[in-house]
Design a protein around this motif. Sequence first.
Motif, PDB file in Angstrom:
ATOM      1  N   PHE A 141      47.710  37.964  25.827  1.00 20.93           N
ATOM      2  CA  PHE A 141      46.922  36.758  25.574  1.00 20.93           C
ATOM      3  C   PHE A 141      45.739  36.684  26.537  1.00 20.93           C
ATOM      4  O   PHE A 141      44.604  36.409  26.132  1.00 20.93           O
ATOM      5  N   LEU A 142      46.009  36.959  27.811  1.00 19.70           N
ATOM      6  CA  LEU A 142      44.954  36.903  28.817  1.00 19.70           C
ATOM      7  C   LEU A 142      43.892  37.965  28.590  1.00 19.70           C
ATOM      8  O   LEU A 142      42.689  37.699  28.718  1.00 19.70           O
ATOM      9  N   GLU A 143      44.309  39.175  28.260  1.00 21.73           N
ATOM     10  CA  GLU A 143      43.356  40.265  28.050  1.00 21.73           C
ATOM     11  C   GLU A 143      42.392  39.950  26.921  1.00 21.73           C
ATOM     12  O   GLU A 143      41.205  40.290  26.978  1.00 21.73           O
ATOM     13  N   ALA A 144      42.892  39.268  25.883  1.00 22.28           N
ATOM     14  CA  ALA A 144      42.042  38.924  24.744  1.00 22.28           C
ATOM     15  C   ALA A 144      40.938  37.941  25.126  1.00 22.28           C
ATOM     16  O   ALA A 144      39.913  37.863  24.440  1.00 22.28           O
ATOM     17  N   LEU A 145      41.129  37.223  26.225  1.00 21.35           N
ATOM     18  CA  LEU A 145      40.132  36.254  26.680  1.00 21.35           C
ATOM     19  C   LEU A 145      38.972  36.922  27.423  1.00 21.35           C
ATOM     20  O   LEU A 145      37.934  36.309  27.643  1.00 21.35           O
ATOM     21  N   GLU A 146      39.180  38.174  27.839  1.00 22.14           N
ATOM     22  CA  GLU A 146      38.174  38.970  28.549  1.00 22.14           C
ATOM     23  C   GLU A 146      37.653  38.286  29.814  1.00 22.14           C
ATOM     24  O   GLU A 146      36.435  38.120  29.993  1.00 22.14           O
ATOM     25  N   PRO A 147      38.556  37.900  30.721  1.00 28.16           N
ATOM     26  CA  PRO A 147      38.099  37.399  32.013  1.00 28.16           C
ATOM     27  C   PRO A 147      37.541  38.548  32.839  1.00 28.16           C
ATOM     28  O   PRO A 147      37.715  39.724  32.487  1.00 28.16           O
ATOM     29  N   ASP A 148      36.904  38.222  33.946  1.00 23.87           N
ATOM     30  CA  ASP A 148      36.386  39.288  34.812  1.00 23.87           C
ATOM     31  C   ASP A 148      37.512  40.096  35.438  1.00 23.87           C
ATOM     32  O   ASP A 148      37.363  41.292  35.697  1.00 23.87           O
ATOM     33  N   VAL A 149      38.641  39.442  35.686  1.00 26.32           N
ATOM     34  CA  VAL A 149      39.797  40.143  36.240  1.00 26.32           C
ATOM     35  C   VAL A 149      41.061  39.336  35.944  1.00 26.32           C
ATOM     36  O   VAL A 149      41.004  38.110  35.790  1.00 26.32           O
ATOM     37  N   ILE A 150      42.174  40.032  35.819  1.00 20.49           N
ATOM     38  CA  ILE A 150      43.496  39.395  35.756  1.00 20.49           C
ATOM     39  C   ILE A 150      44.188  39.731  37.067  1.00 20.49           C
ATOM     40  O   ILE A 150      44.353  40.909  37.402  1.00 20.49           O
ATOM     41  N   ILE A 151      44.571  38.722  37.811  1.00 21.19           N
ATOM     42  CA  ILE A 151      45.185  38.963  39.119  1.00 21.19           C
ATOM     43  C   ILE A 151      46.708  38.887  39.013  1.00 21.19           C
ATOM     44  O   ILE A 151      47.253  38.116  38.231  1.00 21.19           O
ATOM     45  N   ASP A 152      47.378  39.690  39.830  1.00 21.05           N
ATOM     46  CA  ASP A 152      48.837  39.702  39.841  1.00 21.05           C
ATOM     47  C   ASP A 152      49.420  38.926  41.016  1.00 21.05           C
ATOM     48  O   ASP A 152      50.620  38.691  41.065  1.00 21.05           O
ATOM     49  N   SER A 153      48.561  38.572  41.969  1.00 23.04           N
ATOM     50  CA  SER A 153      49.011  37.835  43.148  1.00 23.04           C
ATOM     51  C   SER A 153      47.792  37.253  43.841  1.00 23.04           C
ATOM     52  O   SER A 153      46.650  37.608  43.529  1.00 23.04           O
ATOM     53  N   MET A 154      48.017  36.367  44.796  1.00 25.02           N
ATOM     54  CA  MET A 154      46.900  35.828  45.564  1.00 25.02           C
ATOM     55  C   MET A 154      46.274  36.905  46.447  1.00 25.02           C
ATOM     56  O   MET A 154      45.070  36.891  46.695  1.00 25.02           O
ATOM     57  N   GLU A 155      47.076  37.850  46.913  1.00 22.99           N
ATOM     58  CA  GLU A 155      46.526  38.964  47.685  1.00 22.99           C
ATOM     59  C   GLU A 155      45.560  39.784  46.827  1.00 22.99           C
ATOM     60  O   GLU A 155      44.505  40.215  47.303  1.00 22.99           O
ATOM     61  N   HIS A 156      45.927  39.974  45.564  1.00 20.13           N
ATOM     62  CA  HIS A 156      45.058  40.677  44.625  1.00 20.13           C
ATOM     63  C   HIS A 156      43.747  39.897  44.451  1.00 20.13           C
ATOM     64  O   HIS A 156      42.658  40.484  44.431  1.00 20.13           O
ATOM     65  N   PHE A 157      43.850  38.584  44.328  1.00 16.88           N
ATOM     66  CA  PHE A 157      42.662  37.738  44.188  1.00 16.88           C
ATOM     67  C   PHE A 157      41.753  37.863  45.409  1.00 16.88           C
ATOM     68  O   PHE A 157      40.536  38.026  45.284  1.00 16.88           O
ATOM     69  N   GLU A 158      42.348  37.817  46.593  1.00 16.96           N
ATOM     70  CA  GLU A 158      41.557  37.926  47.826  1.00 16.96           C
ATOM     71  C   GLU A 158      40.852  39.279  47.912  1.00 16.96           C
ATOM     72  O   GLU A 158      39.686  39.360  48.319  1.00 16.96           O
ATOM     73  N   ALA A 159      41.551  40.336  47.531  1.00 13.56           N
ATOM     74  CA  ALA A 159      40.946  41.675  47.555  1.00 13.56           C
ATOM     75  C   ALA A 159      39.792  41.758  46.564  1.00 13.56           C
ATOM     76  O   ALA A 159      38.739  42.347  46.854  1.00 13.56           O
ATOM     77  N   TRP A 160      39.972  41.173  45.386  1.00 18.73           N
ATOM     78  CA  TRP A 160      38.906  41.163  44.384  1.00 18.73           C
ATOM     79  C   TRP A 160      37.702  40.372  44.880  1.00 18.73           C
ATOM     80  O   TRP A 160      36.557  40.804  44.706  1.00 18.73           O
ATOM     81  N   LEU A 161      37.938  39.232  45.515  1.00 19.30           N
ATOM     82  CA  LEU A 161      36.841  38.438  46.071  1.00 19.30           C
ATOM     83  C   LEU A 161      36.060  39.237  47.114  1.00 19.30           C
ATOM     84  O   LEU A 161      34.826  39.206  47.138  1.00 19.30           O
ATOM     85  N   ASP A 162      36.784  39.954  47.961  1.00 17.04           N
ATOM     86  CA  ASP A 162      36.125  40.781  48.981  1.00 17.04           C
ATOM     87  C   ASP A 162      35.245  41.846  48.325  1.00 17.04           C
ATOM     88  O   ASP A 162      34.113  42.102  48.753  1.00 17.04           O
ATOM     89  N   GLU A 163      35.780  42.447  47.261  1.00 14.46           N
ATOM     90  CA  GLU A 163      35.038  43.510  46.566  1.00 14.46           C
ATOM     91  C   GLU A 163      33.793  42.951  45.879  1.00 14.46           C
ATOM     92  O   GLU A 163      32.717  43.539  45.959  1.00 14.46           O
ATOM     93  N   VAL A 164      33.950  41.818  45.224  1.00 12.69           N
ATOM     94  CA  VAL A 164      32.812  41.192  44.529  1.00 12.69           C
ATOM     95  C   VAL A 164      31.737  40.805  45.530  1.00 12.69           C
ATOM     96  O   VAL A 164      30.534  40.972  45.290  1.00 12.69           O
ATOM     97  N   THR A 165      32.152  40.295  46.685  1.00  6.86           N
ATOM     98  CA  THR A 165      31.196  39.859  47.704  1.00  6.86           C
ATOM     99  C   THR A 165      30.418  41.054  48.260  1.00  6.86           C
ATOM    100  O   THR A 165      29.202  40.993  48.468  1.00  6.86           O
ATOM    101  N   VAL A 166      31.130  42.150  48.500  1.00  2.00           N
ATOM    102  CA  VAL A 166      30.485  43.357  49.047  1.00  2.00           C
ATOM    103  C   VAL A 166      29.433  43.890  48.099  1.00  2.00           C
ATOM    104  O   VAL A 166      28.365  44.348  48.517  1.00  2.00           O
ATOM    105  N   HIS A 167      29.718  43.830  46.787  1.00  2.00           N
ATOM    106  CA  HIS A 167      28.809  44.402  45.800  1.00  2.00           C
ATOM    107  C   HIS A 167      27.819  43.384  45.240  1.00  2.00           C
ATOM    108  O   HIS A 167      27.095  43.698  44.298  1.00  2.00           O
ATOM    109  N   ALA A 168      27.833  42.187  45.780  1.00  2.00           N
ATOM    110  CA  ALA A 168      26.914  41.155  45.271  1.00  2.00           C
ATOM    111  C   ALA A 168      25.476  41.470  45.643  1.00  2.00           C
ATOM    112  O   ALA A 168      25.206  42.066  46.688  1.00  2.00           O
TER     113      ALA A 168
END
Length: 216
Positions: A189-216
Amino acid sequence: MDTLLFDLDGTLLDTNPLIIASFRHTLGYYFPNETYRDEDIFPFIGPTLEKSFKALNEPEWKEMQAFYRSFNIAMHDQLVAEYPGVIEGLYRLHAKGYKMGVVTSKGRPVVEQGLRLFNIDHLFDVVITADDVVHEKPHAEPVELALRALGSTADRAVMVGDNDTDIFSGKNAGTKTVAVGWALKGRAFLEALEPDVIIDSMEHFEAWLDEVTVHA
């Protein structure tokens, strides 16, 4: 990326057992000859109560809404639970200096009850509820209202949620969108919505935020 907007139900707090019980209690009272399984109730999770009960073509939708809320508030503290690691993750993100807000389709009293119950109300600089908007999610208005209150812009913000209404509200407002992998409706269901990312944990979210910030 400096602004994080979160849905509440099914994203930060596990309110699904409460919501399902509240709908079953209400529907059982108004339609005593019908049997409602959990999966029959899933489509009601996300939209406002008004929209859900009106969808039943029920002229007593306002009465049903009040009946639902009475049970929901009475059973709230018994049935709402934490998701593993989510509250701890919120504290870490707050400590890092992110602007944080809640954007929900629930009414303010029960939203504030849930935030106080888990002692996370002070982590958020703004809380936008169904009582604050004309157009609820998936319209852009709730997200845009939160961004204005925080003095932020869409290009610096993320909308995090578990439902189509959350993801589309973020997309409509121009933010990045994050779906939580613990969503009740499942990963397909989530994949069909095409979000920028699907996170599996808050640690995953934090890592993604760090990556997005670095490449901004």
